[in-house]
Design a protein around this motif. Structure first.
Motif, PDB file in Angstrom:
ATOM      1  N   ALA A 175       0.832  -1.204   0.000  1.00  0.00           N
ATOM      2  CA  ALA A 175       0.000   0.000   0.000  1.00  0.00           C
ATOM      3  C   ALA A 175       0.867   1.256   0.000  1.00  0.00           C
ATOM      4  O   ALA A 175       0.555   2.249  -0.670  1.00  0.00           O
ATOM      5  CB  ALA A 175      -0.932  -0.003   1.210  1.00  0.00           C
ATOM      6  N   GLU A 176       1.957   1.205   0.753  1.00  0.00           N
ATOM      7  CA  GLU A 176       2.855   2.362   0.827  1.00  0.00           C
ATOM      8  C   GLU A 176       3.387   2.729  -0.564  1.00  0.00           C
ATOM      9  O   GLU A 176       3.465   3.905  -0.915  1.00  0.00           O
ATOM     10  CB  GLU A 176       4.013   1.984   1.747  1.00  0.00           C
ATOM     11  CG  GLU A 176       4.557   3.106   2.572  1.00  0.00           C
ATOM     12  CD  GLU A 176       5.649   2.565   3.488  1.00  0.00           C
ATOM     13  OE1 GLU A 176       6.799   2.978   3.309  1.00  0.00           O
ATOM     14  OE2 GLU A 176       5.346   1.699   4.347  1.00  0.00           O
ATOM     15  N   LEU A 177       3.752   1.727  -1.346  1.00  0.00           N
ATOM     16  CA  LEU A 177       4.254   1.992  -2.704  1.00  0.00           C
ATOM     17  C   LEU A 177       3.134   2.510  -3.602  1.00  0.00           C
ATOM     18  O   LEU A 177       3.322   3.437  -4.392  1.00  0.00           O
ATOM     19  CB  LEU A 177       4.867   0.718  -3.306  1.00  0.00           C
ATOM     20  CG  LEU A 177       6.124   0.186  -2.611  1.00  0.00           C
ATOM     21  CD1 LEU A 177       6.659  -1.048  -3.342  1.00  0.00           C
ATOM     22  CD2 LEU A 177       7.204   1.266  -2.538  1.00  0.00           C
ATOM     23  N   ILE A 178       1.958   1.919  -3.473  1.00  0.00           N
ATOM     24  CA  ILE A 178       0.819   2.360  -4.295  1.00  0.00           C
ATOM     25  C   ILE A 178       0.499   3.819  -4.008  1.00  0.00           C
ATOM     26  O   ILE A 178       0.273   4.624  -4.904  1.00  0.00           O
ATOM     27  CB  ILE A 178      -0.410   1.461  -4.032  1.00  0.00           C
ATOM     28  CG1 ILE A 178      -0.159   0.051  -4.594  1.00  0.00           C
ATOM     29  CG2 ILE A 178      -1.673   2.075  -4.632  1.00  0.00           C
ATOM     30  CD1 ILE A 178      -1.178  -0.990  -4.137  1.00  0.00           C
ATOM     31  N   GLU A 179       0.532   4.181  -2.732  1.00  0.00           N
ATOM     32  CA  GLU A 179       0.137   5.543  -2.357  1.00  0.00           C
ATOM     33  C   GLU A 179       1.233   6.577  -2.606  1.00  0.00           C
ATOM     34  O   GLU A 179       1.014   7.772  -2.399  1.00  0.00           O
ATOM     35  CB  GLU A 179      -0.365   5.553  -0.906  1.00  0.00           C
ATOM     36  CG  GLU A 179      -1.654   4.732  -0.796  1.00  0.00           C
ATOM     37  CD  GLU A 179      -2.353   4.817   0.561  1.00  0.00           C
ATOM     38  OE1 GLU A 179      -1.711   5.253   1.536  1.00  0.00           O
ATOM     39  OE2 GLU A 179      -3.548   4.445   0.625  1.00  0.00           O
ATOM     40  N   LEU A 180       2.393   6.129  -3.097  1.00  0.00           N
ATOM     41  CA  LEU A 180       3.376   7.093  -3.602  1.00  0.00           C
ATOM     42  C   LEU A 180       2.840   7.788  -4.843  1.00  0.00           C
ATOM     43  O   LEU A 180       3.280   8.875  -5.210  1.00  0.00           O
ATOM     44  CB  LEU A 180       4.682   6.380  -3.980  1.00  0.00           C
ATOM     45  CG  LEU A 180       5.552   5.853  -2.845  1.00  0.00           C
ATOM     46  CD1 LEU A 180       6.725   5.059  -3.431  1.00  0.00           C
ATOM     47  CD2 LEU A 180       6.062   7.007  -1.991  1.00  0.00           C
ATOM     48  N   ILE A 181       1.898   7.127  -5.520  1.00  0.00           N
ATOM     49  CA  ILE A 181       1.315   7.698  -6.740  1.00  0.00           C
ATOM     50  C   ILE A 181       0.143   8.589  -6.350  1.00  0.00           C
ATOM     51  O   ILE A 181      -0.844   8.114  -5.798  1.00  0.00           O
ATOM     52  CB  ILE A 181       0.862   6.576  -7.708  1.00  0.00           C
ATOM     53  CG1 ILE A 181       2.066   5.710  -8.097  1.00  0.00           C
ATOM     54  CG2 ILE A 181       0.174   7.155  -8.932  1.00  0.00           C
ATOM     55  CD1 ILE A 181       1.736   4.518  -8.980  1.00  0.00           C
ATOM     56  N   PRO A 182       0.267   9.901  -6.617  1.00  0.00           N
ATOM     57  CA  PRO A 182      -0.795  10.825  -6.202  1.00  0.00           C
ATOM     58  C   PRO A 182      -2.145  10.429  -6.797  1.00  0.00           C
ATOM     59  O   PRO A 182      -2.218  10.096  -7.980  1.00  0.00           O
ATOM     60  CB  PRO A 182      -0.340  12.179  -6.764  1.00  0.00           C
ATOM     61  CG  PRO A 182       1.144  12.040  -6.973  1.00  0.00           C
ATOM     62  CD  PRO A 182       1.378  10.592  -7.304  1.00  0.00           C
ATOM     63  N   GLY A 183      -3.185  10.441  -5.964  1.00  0.00           N
ATOM     64  CA  GLY A 183      -4.528  10.128  -6.443  1.00  0.00           C
ATOM     65  C   GLY A 183      -4.927   8.679  -6.257  1.00  0.00           C
ATOM     66  O   GLY A 183      -6.065   8.314  -6.527  1.00  0.00           O
ATOM     67  N   LEU A 184      -4.005   7.849  -5.812  1.00  0.00           N
ATOM     68  CA  LEU A 184      -4.359   6.449  -5.539  1.00  0.00           C
ATOM     69  C   LEU A 184      -4.425   6.230  -4.026  1.00  0.00           C
ATOM     70  O   LEU A 184      -3.517   6.615  -3.293  1.00  0.00           O
ATOM     71  CB  LEU A 184      -3.337   5.484  -6.134  1.00  0.00           C
ATOM     72  CG  LEU A 184      -3.225   5.431  -7.655  1.00  0.00           C
ATOM     73  CD1 LEU A 184      -2.282   4.296  -8.066  1.00  0.00           C
ATOM     74  CD2 LEU A 184      -4.598   5.218  -8.306  1.00  0.00           C
ATOM     75  N   ARG A 185      -5.509   5.615  -3.585  1.00  0.00           N
ATOM     76  CA  ARG A 185      -5.647   5.216  -2.187  1.00  0.00           C
ATOM     77  C   ARG A 185      -5.730   3.701  -2.142  1.00  0.00           C
ATOM     78  O   ARG A 185      -6.526   3.105  -2.873  1.00  0.00           O
ATOM     79  CB  ARG A 185      -6.929   5.817  -1.594  1.00  0.00           C
ATOM     80  CG  ARG A 185      -7.180   5.403  -0.141  1.00  0.00           C
ATOM     81  CD  ARG A 185      -8.426   6.075   0.435  1.00  0.00           C
ATOM     82  NE  ARG A 185      -9.664   5.561  -0.168  1.00  0.00           N
ATOM     83  CZ  ARG A 185     -10.886   5.754   0.351  1.00  0.00           C
ATOM     84  NH1 ARG A 185     -11.029   6.470   1.467  1.00  0.00           N
ATOM     85  NH2 ARG A 185     -11.963   5.275  -0.255  1.00  0.00           N
ATOM     86  N   ALA A 186      -4.912   3.083  -1.313  1.00  0.00           N
ATOM     87  CA  ALA A 186      -4.935   1.617  -1.202  1.00  0.00           C
ATOM     88  C   ALA A 186      -5.916   1.215  -0.108  1.00  0.00           C
ATOM     89  O   ALA A 186      -5.902   1.760   0.991  1.00  0.00           O
ATOM     90  CB  ALA A 186      -3.551   1.094  -0.882  1.00  0.00           C
ATOM     91  N   VAL A 187      -6.791   0.272  -0.430  1.00  0.00           N
ATOM     92  CA  VAL A 187      -7.816  -0.185   0.512  1.00  0.00           C
ATOM     93  C   VAL A 187      -7.629  -1.684   0.764  1.00  0.00           C
ATOM     94  O   VAL A 187      -7.426  -2.463  -0.175  1.00  0.00           O
ATOM     95  CB  VAL A 187      -9.231   0.081  -0.052  1.00  0.00           C
ATOM     96  CG1 VAL A 187     -10.306  -0.540   0.831  1.00  0.00           C
ATOM     97  CG2 VAL A 187      -9.473   1.582  -0.192  1.00  0.00           C
ATOM     98  N   ASN A 188      -7.682  -2.055   2.016  1.00  0.00           N
ATOM     99  CA  ASN A 188      -7.549  -3.457   2.407  1.00  0.00           C
ATOM    100  C   ASN A 188      -8.844  -4.210   2.080  1.00  0.00           C
ATOM    101  O   ASN A 188      -9.855  -4.065   2.753  1.00  0.00           O
ATOM    102  CB  ASN A 188      -7.263  -3.525   3.908  1.00  0.00           C
ATOM    103  CG  ASN A 188      -6.982  -4.945   4.387  1.00  0.00           C
ATOM    104  OD1 ASN A 188      -7.082  -5.900   3.615  1.00  0.00           O
ATOM    105  ND2 ASN A 188      -6.633  -5.075   5.655  1.00  0.00           N
ATOM    106  N   ALA A 189      -8.796  -5.033   1.043  1.00  0.00           N
ATOM    107  CA  ALA A 189     -10.015  -5.710   0.578  1.00  0.00           C
ATOM    108  C   ALA A 189     -10.196  -7.090   1.188  1.00  0.00           C
ATOM    109  O   ALA A 189     -11.203  -7.743   0.938  1.00  0.00           O
ATOM    110  CB  ALA A 189     -10.002  -5.811  -0.944  1.00  0.00           C
ATOM    111  N   GLY A 190      -9.216  -7.543   1.991  1.00  0.00           N
ATOM    112  CA  GLY A 190      -9.367  -8.844   2.632  1.00  0.00           C
ATOM    113  C   GLY A 190      -8.302  -9.831   2.200  1.00  0.00           C
ATOM    114  O   GLY A 190      -7.282  -9.463   1.625  1.00  0.00           O
ATOM    115  N   PRO A 191      -8.537 -11.125   2.471  1.00  0.00           N
ATOM    116  CA  PRO A 191      -7.535 -12.147   2.164  1.00  0.00           C
ATOM    117  C   PRO A 191      -7.333 -12.350   0.661  1.00  0.00           C
ATOM    118  O   PRO A 191      -8.113 -11.846  -0.149  1.00  0.00           O
ATOM    119  CB  PRO A 191      -8.119 -13.414   2.816  1.00  0.00           C
ATOM    120  CG  PRO A 191      -9.562 -13.151   2.987  1.00  0.00           C
ATOM    121  CD  PRO A 191      -9.726 -11.670   3.137  1.00  0.00           C
ATOM    122  N   LEU A 192      -6.303 -13.100   0.324  1.00  0.00           N
ATOM    123  CA  LEU A 192      -5.966 -13.287  -1.087  1.00  0.00           C
ATOM    124  C   LEU A 192      -7.134 -13.876  -1.878  1.00  0.00           C
ATOM    125  O   LEU A 192      -7.304 -13.577  -3.058  1.00  0.00           O
ATOM    126  CB  LEU A 192      -4.727 -14.194  -1.222  1.00  0.00           C
ATOM    127  CG  LEU A 192      -4.061 -14.156  -2.602  1.00  0.00           C
ATOM    128  CD1 LEU A 192      -3.489 -12.780  -2.892  1.00  0.00           C
ATOM    129  CD2 LEU A 192      -3.003 -15.230  -2.736  1.00  0.00           C
TER     130      LEU A 192
END
Lengths: 230, 230
Positions: A175-192
């Motif tokens: 999530a930390e890497l994803i949120e380096l990109i402005p405008g993207l929010r990472a959401v915990n959707a659950g298990p694999l």
């Protein structure tokens, strides 16, 4: 992932991989694009370098891109996923996280991109988890972020990325890497296993995009404010 | 649907049906709640009447609620979907639209609400299309709007409703009713077969709600402004 460590993208010569590379490079992170051909990898890296001033982008063979990295992104089409994972078997080591972005579109077998294939394991991500060496953890993410939007430097992103995985700590690192990109929010959707739903969002968005001539993204409403990964 | 025609909700004594009834009643539309028991239907109608001043809500047997209406909403749990459709066979007539809101959660067979069942026809909505009398058209919608949010008069809605069906004109008529509820935007998600994806959004949202202690909804970004159904 350490700030000076480049982010490796396997299949980095494809549209999604190259788009992510541009955005991460623009955010000041070094990126390594992997390909089956070192030449094509270097070419793709050169293109990212041309469009993002000051970009630190390198092109390497997939195995060399993946080797030793904390987190490895896999952005190949479903058709090539198994082959790529086979080729990475020696390069991947216990403790690494593989972020699978694969979507089993029926397009992989000349079908429609608004339909998907059933994957025996439940989802492409679960297939990846079965194929990676023991101790490598698969996290599924980035299925719904459109390559054309990522590639367009004028396009402002405003969407969520649903992240699936069996350990919250792994997902938080991705999530930390994803949120380096402005405008993207990472959401915990659950298990694999929830990847079998999240991967289906791509054909859904393709169906909507055809109707509205748009590049739609997904956003969740009603979530609490603040850090979703604390 | 004509403005003076009440909106029939089959399974109107359940949480989703009652929630929709409150919102439509609050928007000034008459509603008929259907149930297998006329007594329970009247009771449920009475409750909606108590919470929405001036509500025009009636309770009837399912068959009587559905008979003759242009558009009929089916908001029963998956476990009861087939039985309800069987019972409606004589009441439904060619030209009517049945809006199926069913989600095949594994909870129907004592499984998890974050998992779903495979439906032979592809989706609950396609099963409904197979079961309704010839000439009745099924549209799938309202899977992702949470009953607790609908029921809470203080809760402001701000989300999209993905509408699936094989004819745009039918979907547009359903969209009009959905958009009577402030904060809901109806989006054309494609043909009825896309319901197999849209129905999966419910277990996805349940998985996210568990993690964030929230009542999440879905929203699409990147769609053009203006009337989506013109």
């Amino acid at each position: 992932m350490a700030e000076n460590e480049p982010i490796p993208i396997i299949g980095g010569t494809g549209a999604l991989g190259a788009g992510l590379a541009r955005r991460w490079a623009a955010a000041g992170r070094a990126v390594v694009l992997g390909s089956r051909s070192a030449e094509r990898a270097e070419e793709a890296a050169g293109k990212v370098g041309e469009t993002v001033p000051g970009a630190e982008v390198e092109g390497l063979l997939n195995e060399d891109a993946a080797r030793g990295a904390e987190i490895v992104f896999l952005t190949v089409p479903f058709r090539a996923q198994s082959e790529n994972l086979n080729n990475l078997r020696e390069a991947l080591q216990p403790g690494q996280i593989l972020v699978d972005c694969t979507v089993p579109l029926a397009a992989a077998v000349s079908g429609k991109a608004t339909r998907s294939l059933g994957v025996w394991q439940g989802s492409a991500a679960q297939q990846a988890q079965e194929m990676v060496p023991e101790g490598v953890t698969v996290v599924a993410a980035l299925h719904t972020v459109g390559a054309p939007t990522l590639a367009d430097p004028e396009a402002e992103l405003d969407e969520d990325v649903l992240v699936c995985g069996d350990r919250k700590a792994d997902k938080a690192r991705v999530a930390e890497l994803i949120e380096l990109i402005p405008g993207l929010r990472a959401v915990n959707a659950g298990p694999l296993e929830i990847a079998r739903i999240v991967e289906q969002l791509t054909p859904l968005l393709i169906s909507i995009n055809v109707r509205y001539k748009a590049h739609a993204g997904i956003k969740l409403t009603g979530l609490p404010d603040g850090d979703h990964w604390a």
